[in-house]
Design an enzyme around this catalytic site. Structure first.
Site, PDB file in Angstrom:
ATOM      1  N   TYR A 138      31.291  41.962 -62.787  1.00 10.50           N
ATOM      2  CA  TYR A 138      32.737  41.906 -62.551  1.00 10.50           C
ATOM      3  C   TYR A 138      33.547  42.347 -63.762  1.00 10.50           C
ATOM      4  CZ  TYR A 138      32.623  39.654 -57.973  1.00 10.50           C
ATOM      5  OH  TYR A 138      32.450  39.401 -56.643  1.00 10.50           O
ATOM      6  N   LYS A 213      17.641  36.376 -60.850  1.00  5.85           N
ATOM      7  CA  LYS A 213      16.907  37.501 -60.259  1.00  5.85           C
ATOM      8  C   LYS A 213      16.229  38.278 -61.376  1.00  5.85           C
ATOM      9  CE  LYS A 213      15.550  40.115 -56.950  1.00  5.85           C
ATOM     10  NZ  LYS A 213      14.524  39.668 -55.999  1.00  5.85           N
ATOM     11  N   ASP A 245      17.430  35.692 -53.811  1.00  4.60           N
ATOM     12  CA  ASP A 245      17.028  36.026 -52.444  1.00  4.60           C
ATOM     13  C   ASP A 245      16.271  34.862 -51.798  1.00  4.60           C
ATOM     14  OD1 ASP A 245      15.029  36.478 -54.338  1.00  4.60           O
ATOM     15  OD2 ASP A 245      14.145  38.188 -53.297  1.00  4.60           O
ATOM     16  N   ASP A 269      29.487  34.890 -55.759  1.00  3.23           N
ATOM     17  CA  ASP A 269      30.364  35.425 -54.707  1.00  3.23           C
ATOM     18  C   ASP A 269      29.621  35.406 -53.370  1.00  3.23           C
ATOM     19  OD1 ASP A 269      32.576  36.807 -53.554  1.00  3.23           O
ATOM     20  OD2 ASP A 269      31.423  38.664 -53.699  1.00  3.23           O
ATOM     21  N   ASP A 273      29.892  32.459 -50.014  1.00  2.00           N
ATOM     22  CA  ASP A 273      30.227  32.811 -48.618  1.00  2.00           C
ATOM     23  C   ASP A 273      29.113  32.375 -47.668  1.00  2.00           C
ATOM     24  OD1 ASP A 273      32.654  34.026 -49.314  1.00  2.00           O
ATOM     25  OD2 ASP A 273      32.347  35.656 -47.875  1.00  2.00           O
TER      26      ASP A 273
END
Ligand code: IPM
Ligand code: MG
Length: 380
Positions: A138, A213, A245, A269, A273
């Site tokens: 970001y 990750k 994941d 992010d 969600d």
């Protein structure tokens, strides 16, 4: 006893789409809870969003940032509208606010509520995402080019540092390409890890999980893992590390097993969600952007232009975000009163009074009224 009324100065950016509708209801509930608890609010409305941008060309000017900084907190509805190219307002307003005020924590609880069905097989859930909010992919650093070489001057600023540099990549044979740079700095990883550990301690939990990750993105997330593990150790907390994941897979299958989930910016992010969906919908997903200066409270949902003006928006997420604001201001009793009002509204209302999102016909203002009314008797 004559208790002196405490007054908070709160900035409002209602924003786009359903933003103004849901923020009006959050304000209504805060006023009502405030009356019952001896708290007052002075509101300053700022016009930023799609309409203001299209009319004036202004996104979020510097003097407004100075003015915003004079407030105790900021309540934000939603930013983004189909009439403006994606990215302009999101980066120019939302991300700009997060970075300018160094709101390094993005706190996003995902809780089950009465009569809000979970789409997964779980009796209940109560997790919270603690998302690093200033770095990672970001940073806004990158470049693209039509043919090789890809070349760009890089510069970015955060409250703790500035970055300046030059990037050049030669492709052989030449090809069109793009690059986006993710950054992690030790201090930023440490402070968000410490915050996540404190959050877990406040919930009386002894462990937390980091979404990472490093099996594929070893530089940035290998660094994250080492620094976060060291900081968690200092805080006396057990930090487990999960590849993001696999974490998503387990979250869907057994969300009740998770408490605090610490994440770098981009994974946070996505995971927040996912969790909003698992917990029953964006309509109850509240959020806070917290820093040492001005903090900002916003629902996780976007501007939902398709239902703007229909009265069908669900104001619960904005109301729960307002409760997070009260807690941040140190008004725990008032925060709990608002949260309890939401729970009792969802629990006790007739089917038709519930928000459209949950199968009812309750209008945005009807839902706001019903919750506000339930906060008004909580005075001691
Ligand atoms: C969010 C949003 C923003 C983000 C967008 C609008 C820039 O998706 O708050 O989750 O990616 O952080
Ligand atoms: Mg998002």
């Amino acid at each position: 006893m004559n208790r002196e009324k405490k007054t908070y100065r709160i900035a409002r950016i209602d924003g786009d789409g359903i933003g103004p509708e849901v923020i009006s209801e959050a304000v209504k509930v805060l006023e009502s809870a405030g009356r019952a608890q001896g708290l007052g609010f002075e509101w300053t409305e700022f016009p930023f969003g799609a309409r203001h941008y299209l009319e004036s060309g202004e996104i979020l000017p510097e003097p407004a940032l100075v003015e915003l900084g004079r407030h105790d907190a900021l309540l934000l509805g939603a930013i983004g509208d189909p009439s403006v190219k994606p990215g302009i307002l999101e980066q120019g307003i939302l991300l700009k606010l997060r970075f300018h005020f160094d709101q390094y924590v993005n706190l996003r609880p995902a809780k089950s509520y009465p009569r809000v069905p979970l789409p997964v097989k779980a009796p209940s859930m109560d997790t919270v995402v603690v998302r690093e909010n200033t770095e990672d992919f970001y940073m806004g650093l990158g470049a693209r080019c039509g043919t090789s070489p890809l070349e760009a001057d890089i510069s970015a600023g955060r409250s703790a540092y500035t970055i300046r540099g030059h990037l050049r990549l030669d492709f052989d044979p030449p090809c069109a390409s793009a690059v986006q740079i993710g950054i992690a700095t030790e201090d930023a990883v440490r402070r968000i890890t410490a915050f996540a550990c404190r959050t877990a301690k406040n919930r009386r939990e002894e462990s937390l999980v980091l979404a990472s990750k490093s099996n594929a993105l070893s530089w940035i997330y290998g660094f994250w893992e080492e620094v976060a593990a060291d900081e968690a150790k200092k805080e006396g907390m057990a930090l487990s590390i999960a590849n993001v994941d696999a974490l998503c897979y387990h979250l869907v299958r057994d969300p009740g097993r998770y408490g605090v989930i610490l994440t770098p910016n981009m994974f946070g992010d996505i995971v927040s969600d996912l969790l909003a969906g698992i917990a029953g919908g964006l309509g109850v997903a509240a959020g806070a952007n917290i820093g040492d200066g001005l903090s900002m409270f916003e629902p996780v949902h976007g501007s939902a232009p398709d239902i703007a003006g229909t009265g069908r928006a669900n104001p619960v997420a904005a109301i729960l975000s307002a409760a997070m604001m009260l807690r941040h201001l140190g008004e725990e009793t008032a925060a709990a009163a608002v949260e309890n009002a939401v729970v009792s509204f969802l629990d006790e209302s007739e089917e038709k009074e519930l928000p459209w999102e949950f199968g009812g016909k309750g209008s945005v203002s009807g839902v706001g009224d019903a919750i506000a009314e339930r906060t008004s008797g909580s005075s001691r």
